[in-house]
Design a protein around this motif. Structure first.
Motif, short mmCIF file in Angstrom:
data_model
loop_
_atom_site.label_atom_id
_atom_site.label_comp_id
_atom_site.label_asym_id
_atom_site.label_seq_id
_atom_site.Cartn_x
_atom_site.Cartn_y
_atom_site.Cartn_z
N PRO A 18 0.81 -1.23 0.00
CA PRO A 18 0.00 0.00 0.00
C PRO A 18 0.85 1.28 0.00
CG PRO A 18 -0.88 -1.58 1.57
CD PRO A 18 0.43 -2.14 1.10
N THR A 19 2.03 1.26 0.66
CA THR A 19 2.88 2.45 0.69
C THR A 19 3.38 2.79 -0.70
OG1 THR A 19 3.55 1.89 2.94
CG2 THR A 19 4.92 3.46 1.74
N ARG A 20 3.85 1.79 -1.43
CA ARG A 20 4.34 2.06 -2.78
C ARG A 20 3.21 2.45 -3.72
NH1 ARG A 20 8.65 1.60 -5.90
NH2 ARG A 20 8.43 0.94 -8.08
N ALA A 21 2.05 1.83 -3.57
CA ALA A 21 0.91 2.21 -4.41
C ALA A 21 0.49 3.65 -4.15
CB ALA A 21 -0.26 1.26 -4.14
N GLY A 28 1.75 10.53 -9.86
CA GLY A 28 1.08 10.50 -11.16
C GLY A 28 1.51 9.36 -12.05
N LYS A 29 2.19 8.35 -11.50
CA LYS A 29 2.63 7.21 -12.29
C LYS A 29 1.60 6.09 -12.32
CE LYS A 29 7.55 8.00 -11.39
NZ LYS A 29 8.82 7.41 -10.88
N ALA A 30 0.48 6.28 -11.65
CA ALA A 30 -0.58 5.28 -11.64
C ALA A 30 -1.91 5.99 -11.42
CB ALA A 30 -0.34 4.23 -10.55
N ARG A 31 -2.97 5.30 -11.80
CA ARG A 31 -4.32 5.81 -11.59
C ARG A 31 -5.17 4.74 -10.91
NH1 ARG A 31 -7.64 4.22 -16.06
NH2 ARG A 31 -6.42 3.24 -17.74
N ILE A 43 -3.48 1.19 -11.97
CA ILE A 43 -3.06 0.97 -13.35
C ILE A 43 -1.88 1.89 -13.62
CG2 ILE A 43 -3.74 1.05 -15.76
CD1 ILE A 43 -6.59 0.56 -14.95
N LEU A 44 -0.76 1.32 -13.98
CA LEU A 44 0.44 2.10 -14.24
C LEU A 44 0.28 2.91 -15.52
CD1 LEU A 44 3.23 -0.52 -13.39
CD2 LEU A 44 2.21 1.21 -11.89
N THR A 45 0.88 4.07 -15.54
CA THR A 45 0.83 4.95 -16.71
C THR A 45 2.12 4.91 -17.52
OG1 THR A 45 1.56 6.82 -15.35
CG2 THR A 45 -0.82 6.50 -15.60
N TYR A 46 3.03 4.01 -17.17
CA TYR A 46 4.29 3.86 -17.91
C TYR A 46 4.55 2.38 -18.16
CZ TYR A 46 6.19 2.71 -13.32
OH TYR A 46 6.42 2.13 -12.09
N GLN A 47 5.38 2.11 -19.17
CA GLN A 47 5.65 0.75 -19.57
C GLN A 47 6.64 0.09 -18.61
OE1 GLN A 47 4.17 -0.92 -21.95
NE2 GLN A 47 3.00 0.79 -22.85
N VAL A 48 6.37 -1.17 -18.26
CA VAL A 48 7.26 -1.97 -17.41
C VAL A 48 7.36 -3.37 -17.99
CG1 VAL A 48 6.75 -0.67 -15.30
CG2 VAL A 48 5.35 -2.64 -15.91
N ASN A 49 8.44 -4.04 -17.65
CA ASN A 49 8.62 -5.44 -18.05
C ASN A 49 8.12 -6.34 -16.93
OD1 ASN A 49 9.89 -4.77 -20.51
ND2 ASN A 49 11.86 -4.51 -19.47
#
Length: 351
Positions: A18-21, A28-31, A43-49
């Protein structure tokens, strides 16, 4: 408790803390996102592997309540407890009574449609199918937000006739329903692991966990403990790192009927039921400026009926569609119960 994470294409990734979320949302890296089970995700707003690890979901079937637990190699991702649908048998009987009364009131008789019958076809009783289909819907909803790899289920068995193995294995509604459930689970690209009742008991003893006799109590030790030990036996976890759980109650929507059961003044029978209210799907989670988070339960006189998203209590019948912000559609009422022992420990630290 872990927070499910989805990439930009809504593909499930490994859950996070929860802290990282909270930090990702702040930067602004997630919604935010809610699924039909009422579980909060990001939902992440940037691409990850993706770097997913094995995650096992344990299921403890029951007649009234069922236990759920998702366990990794070390961490406990999620625990759950759900109510089973019990209204189907009575609803089918009511539908049959209404159909017979309609035919009795009218003089005409429609011709028998023998091709519509289920003669010589494999079928599952409606009440049995509803219970096992509810389990399947929960699994599919969890699979959409968490990268599940295995399913561990307690293989329940019910003897319906003595000294008749063929009936118990081929014709019992319980046996037919669970075999249909097992086949469907395998079709979802999930590895199925079955455990008997006495094996689950041995697993509880091995992990030194106890099960309470209060089956209705929404705690980890009522039903989720059995689901956890079965999942941990497959994943290799040593102890539960999370004892809080989600409590899911299926939202019952009254399907469209020809008319109400009882006529009103003048012998008029008004139409009843349906799943659409003012062009909005019932069960849609909305944010009202006054009543907050709630879901749509119906409509009357161009106004929406809103219900509390946890208790199901009706909040209002006069909500305007323009005053509601549509979030997502839910099919279960969700309440999260934290671990009482952990909460008491934290309160002692604060004092």
């Amino acid at each position: 408790m872990r927070i499910p994470v989805l990439d930009t294409n809504k593909t499930p990734l490994m859950p996070t803390t929860p802290t990282r979320a909270r930090l990702l949302l702040k930067q602004g890296k997630a919604r935010p996102y809610w699924n039909k089970l009422g579980i909060f995700c990001i939902i992440l707003t940037y691409q990850v592997n993706p770097d997913n690890q094995p995650l096992v979901i344990g299921i403890d079937p029951g007649s009234s309540f069922e236990g759920w637990s998702i366990v990794g190699t070390q961490e406990t991702v999620l625990n759950g407890m759900s109510e089973t649908p019990k209204h189907v048998e009575k609803a089918v009987e009511t539908r049959r009574t209404m159909r017979r009364s309609r035919r009795y009131r009218h003089c005409w008789r429609r011709p028998a449609r023998f091709r519509n019958r289920l003669k010589n076809r494999s079928s599952i009783p409606p009440s049995t199918r509803a219970r096992w289909n509810a389990k399947l819907r929960i699994v599919t909803q969890l699979q959409k937000i968490i990268p599940l790899t295995d399913v561990a289920v307690e293989d329940i068995a019910a003897v319906t006739k003595k000294n008749c193995k063929q009936w118990n294995s081929n014709f019992s509604p319980l046996e037919v329903g669970k075999q249909w459930f097992y086949r469907t689970i395998r079709s979802l690209n999930l590895d199925l692991h079955l455990r008997t009742g006495y094996e689950t008991k041995d697993l509880r003893d091995r992990f030194n966990l106890r099960k309470t006799s209060q089956k209705k109590k929404p705690v980890f030790s009522s039903h989720a403990v059995d689901a956890w030990v079965m999942a941990a036996d497959v994943s290799g976890a040593k102890q539960p790192t999370e004892r809080g759980l989600f409590y899911w109650t299926p939202i019952r929507f009254h399907r469209r009927q020809l008319h109400r059961l009882q006529p009103e003044t003048g012998g008029i029978r008004k139409p009843y039921g349906g799943t659409i209210s003012l062009n909005l799907i019932r069960g849609t989670l909305v944010n009202h400026f006054k009543h907050g988070l709630s879901y749509i339960g119906g409509s009357i006189k161009e106004r929406l009926s809103l219900h509390h998203f946890r208790t199901g209590k009706r909040l209002t019948q006069s909500a305007k569609p323009t005053d509601c912000t549509i979030l997502t559609r839910i099919a279960w009422r969700t309440t999260h119960y934290t671990d009482t022992r952990q909460s008491a420990f934290l309160s002692r630290l604060k004092s």
